[in-house]
Design a protein around this motif. Structure first.
Motif, PDB file in Angstrom:
ATOM      1  N   HIS A 153       0.719  -1.343   0.176  1.00 37.78           N
ATOM      2  CA  HIS A 153       0.054   0.019   0.088  1.00 37.78           C
ATOM      3  C   HIS A 153       1.111   1.334  -0.146  1.00 37.78           C
ATOM      4  CE1 HIS A 153      -3.247  -2.806   0.785  1.00 37.78           C
ATOM      5  NE2 HIS A 153      -3.046  -2.965   1.894  1.00 37.78           N
ATOM      6  N   LEU A 154       2.174   1.004  -0.073  1.00 37.83           N
ATOM      7  CA  LEU A 154       2.896   2.423   0.482  1.00 37.83           C
ATOM      8  C   LEU A 154       3.133   3.479  -0.807  1.00 37.83           C
ATOM      9  CD1 LEU A 154       5.277   3.608   1.810  1.00 37.83           C
ATOM     10  CD2 LEU A 154       7.002   2.109   0.787  1.00 37.83           C
ATOM     11  N   SER A 155       2.991   2.865  -2.173  1.00 40.48           N
ATOM     12  CA  SER A 155       3.173   3.767  -3.248  1.00 40.48           C
ATOM     13  C   SER A 155       1.835   4.520  -3.384  1.00 40.48           C
ATOM     14  CB  SER A 155       3.414   2.805  -4.697  1.00 40.48           C
ATOM     15  OG  SER A 155       4.680   2.369  -4.560  1.00 40.48           O
ATOM     16  N   ALA A 156       0.646   3.969  -3.066  1.00 41.75           N
ATOM     17  CA  ALA A 156      -0.527   4.540  -3.243  1.00 41.75           C
ATOM     18  C   ALA A 156      -0.799   5.707  -1.983  1.00 41.75           C
ATOM     19  CB  ALA A 156      -1.672   3.427  -3.133  1.00 41.75           C
ATOM     20  N   PHE A 157      -0.290   5.243  -0.952  1.00 46.41           N
ATOM     21  CA  PHE A 157      -0.206   6.256   0.232  1.00 46.41           C
ATOM     22  C   PHE A 157       0.500   7.418   0.019  1.00 46.41           C
ATOM     23  CE2 PHE A 157       1.648   7.501   4.147  1.00 46.41           C
ATOM     24  CZ  PHE A 157       0.545   7.686   4.936  1.00 46.41           C
ATOM     25  N   ALA A 158       1.616   7.238  -0.354  1.00 45.56           N
ATOM     26  CA  ALA A 158       2.731   8.384  -0.757  1.00 45.56           C
ATOM     27  C   ALA A 158       2.083   9.310  -1.822  1.00 45.56           C
ATOM     28  CB  ALA A 158       3.901   7.887  -1.285  1.00 45.56           C
ATOM     29  N   LYS A 159       1.271   8.606  -2.745  1.00 46.13           N
ATOM     30  CA  LYS A 159       0.761   9.510  -3.803  1.00 46.13           C
ATOM     31  C   LYS A 159      -0.391  10.260  -3.519  1.00 46.13           C
ATOM     32  CE  LYS A 159      -1.295   8.982  -8.541  1.00 46.13           C
ATOM     33  NZ  LYS A 159      -1.866   8.085  -9.518  1.00 46.13           N
ATOM     34  N   ARG A 160      -1.280   9.491  -2.474  1.00 47.60           N
ATOM     35  CA  ARG A 160      -2.462  10.372  -1.947  1.00 47.60           C
ATOM     36  C   ARG A 160      -1.820  11.528  -1.177  1.00 47.60           C
ATOM     37  NH1 ARG A 160      -4.977   8.974   2.952  1.00 47.60           N
ATOM     38  NH2 ARG A 160      -4.109   7.056   3.057  1.00 47.60           N
ATOM     39  N   HIS A 161      -0.827  11.415  -0.178  1.00 47.61           N
ATOM     40  CA  HIS A 161      -0.271  12.588   0.473  1.00 47.61           C
ATOM     41  C   HIS A 161       0.429  13.500  -0.330  1.00 47.61           C
ATOM     42  CE1 HIS A 161      -2.274  11.492   4.002  1.00 47.61           C
ATOM     43  NE2 HIS A 161      -1.931  10.330   3.985  1.00 47.61           N
ATOM     44  N   GLY A 162       1.037  13.237  -1.620  1.00 46.46           N
ATOM     45  CA  GLY A 162       1.945  13.863  -2.401  1.00 46.46           C
ATOM     46  C   GLY A 162       3.404  14.041  -1.755  1.00 46.46           C
ATOM     47  N   ALA A 163       3.654  12.840  -1.292  1.00 46.73           N
ATOM     48  CA  ALA A 163       4.980  12.686  -0.476  1.00 46.73           C
ATOM     49  C   ALA A 163       5.898  11.897  -1.218  1.00 46.73           C
ATOM     50  CB  ALA A 163       4.608  12.250   0.847  1.00 46.73           C
ATOM     51  N   ALA A 164       7.134  12.148  -0.911  1.00 46.45           N
ATOM     52  CA  ALA A 164       8.336  11.363  -1.437  1.00 46.45           C
ATOM     53  C   ALA A 164       8.509  10.201  -0.649  1.00 46.45           C
ATOM     54  CB  ALA A 164       9.283  12.209  -1.776  1.00 46.45           C
ATOM     55  N   ILE A 165       8.712   8.825  -1.047  1.00 48.78           N
ATOM     56  CA  ILE A 165       9.131   7.842  -0.091  1.00 48.78           C
ATOM     57  C   ILE A 165      10.695   7.908   0.099  1.00 48.78           C
ATOM     58  CG2 ILE A 165       9.108   5.367   0.067  1.00 48.78           C
ATOM     59  CD1 ILE A 165       6.964   5.415  -2.030  1.00 48.78           C
ATOM     60  N   ILE A 166      10.622   7.933   1.311  1.00 45.53           N
ATOM     61  CA  ILE A 166      12.391   8.122   1.718  1.00 45.53           C
ATOM     62  C   ILE A 166      12.979   6.432   1.510  1.00 45.53           C
ATOM     63  CG2 ILE A 166      13.715   8.005   3.886  1.00 45.53           C
ATOM     64  CD1 ILE A 166      12.456  10.419   4.783  1.00 45.53           C
ATOM     65  N   ASN A 167      14.010   6.644   0.766  1.00 45.85           N
ATOM     66  CA  ASN A 167      14.772   5.147   0.371  1.00 45.85           C
ATOM     67  C   ASN A 167      15.526   4.837   1.722  1.00 45.85           C
ATOM     68  OD1 ASN A 167      13.809   4.865  -2.268  1.00 45.85           O
ATOM     69  ND2 ASN A 167      15.114   6.797  -2.824  1.00 45.85           N
ATOM     70  N   GLY A 168      16.140   3.554   1.611  1.00 43.62           N
ATOM     71  CA  GLY A 168      17.229   3.056   2.571  1.00 43.62           C
ATOM     72  C   GLY A 168      18.280   4.059   2.477  1.00 43.62           C
ATOM     73  N   ARG A 169      19.125   3.853   3.530  1.00 41.33           N
ATOM     74  CA  ARG A 169      20.381   4.754   3.562  1.00 41.33           C
ATOM     75  C   ARG A 169      21.265   4.895   2.755  1.00 41.33           C
ATOM     76  NH1 ARG A 169      19.304   3.451   9.191  1.00 41.33           N
ATOM     77  NH2 ARG A 169      19.691   5.187  10.557  1.00 41.33           N
ATOM     78  N   SER A 170      21.621   3.519   2.153  1.00 38.72           N
ATOM     79  CA  SER A 170      22.737   3.717   1.211  1.00 38.72           C
ATOM     80  C   SER A 170      22.197   4.254  -0.320  1.00 38.72           C
ATOM     81  CB  SER A 170      23.222   2.091   0.954  1.00 38.72           C
ATOM     82  OG  SER A 170      22.209   1.156   0.695  1.00 38.72           O
ATOM     83  N   GLU A 171      20.857   3.607  -0.588  1.00 35.28           N
ATOM     84  CA  GLU A 171      20.302   3.996  -1.961  1.00 35.28           C
ATOM     85  C   GLU A 171      20.212   5.811  -2.155  1.00 35.28           C
ATOM     86  OE1 GLU A 171      17.514   1.196  -0.675  1.00 35.28           O
ATOM     87  OE2 GLU A 171      19.310   1.527  -0.005  1.00 35.28           O
TER      88      GLU A 171
END
Length: 250
Positions: free
Chosen positions: A58-76
């Protein structure tokens, strides 16, 4: 039944502890020192907006709904020069930016406790501010306060085995908050506060050398461990409201 009644200040562990406390209507403080709570506090200190979420389908849809960027892991994310789960990756340039922050422990616990009377993200960085706001809310609502060290998860647990791994850094962070919070402490909370009092002159050293601290250091994130081990450097109180953490009004 096992809710540490009738004490004003309580201690539980992990996602189950958060859910039980929220169901009772407690004020809940989730503590994930390395690094979810510390990252949330740091991000809000610099004016960012943080939405906690599990890393699931559900993560991608949640981020899109809030207009927010998904924070990646530390190294990436570090390689791309963007904000990460590492608290030291945030700076004033992130003011107003919207991020979905994922973690196996803190973010999951925050979502699990969303129905609580109030849910806050506490860490060593904001001990006094969190305790003061929790005490204010306790006086205003009559609700008890449950502090929940989130702990870590064992890798590859056996079938049916509990994956929760209690962690020293979260226990010390919870103890610091409980000591500052005061009120009547349950036996569990009293022992936790006592652990902090016994160790408070060596907090940075203990977290640097604990299992979680060594893991991050071995991966090249010693700066995170140093940052998260500091006590009372921020006055920000992250309060979960409508799926996002915002700064509690003073």
């Amino acid at each position: 039944m096992f809710d540490q009644s009738p004490y004003e200040s309580r201690l539980e562990w992990g996602e189950r502890g958060v859910r039980e406390a929220a169901a009772r209507g407690d004020i809940v403080i989730v503590v994930d020192v390395l690094s979810f709570s510390s990252t949330v506090a740091t991000a809000l200190h610099y004016g960012a907006i943080v939405f906690p979420h599990a890393k699931d389908e559900h993560l991608s849809a949640f981020a899109k709904r809030h207009g927010a960027a998904i924070i990646n892991g530390r190294s990436e994310a570090a390689a791309a020069g963007v904000a990460t789960l590492s608290p030291v990756s945030f700076h004033p340039g992130h003011a107003g930016s919207r991020f979905v922050l994922c973690s196996l422990n803190g973010a999951v616990c925050a979502r699990a406790g969303a129905s609580a009377t109030a849910l806050m993200a506490g860490c060593l960085l904001n001990v006094s501010a969190i305790a003061a706001e929790a005490a204010r809310l306790r006086a205003a609502t009559g609700a008890s306060v449950t502090v929940v060290p989130c702990g870590e998860k064992w890798t590859e647990p056996l079938p049916g085995e509990n994956a929760l791994r209690p962690s020293v850094e979260d226990y010390l962070g919870a103890g610091a908050i409980l000591h500052a919070l005061g009120g009547s402490l349950s036996p569990e909370a009293e022992v936790c506060a006592g652990a902090f009092l016994q160790s408070r002159g060596r907090i940075a050293e203990l977290i640097w050398e604990c299992g979680s601290g060594r893991e991050l250091r071995d991966k090249g994130y010693g700066a995170d461990v140093k940052h998260c081990s500091r006590v009372d450097v921020f006055t920000v109180v992250p309060l979960l409201r409508e799926e996002r953490f915002e700064v509690a009004a003073k």
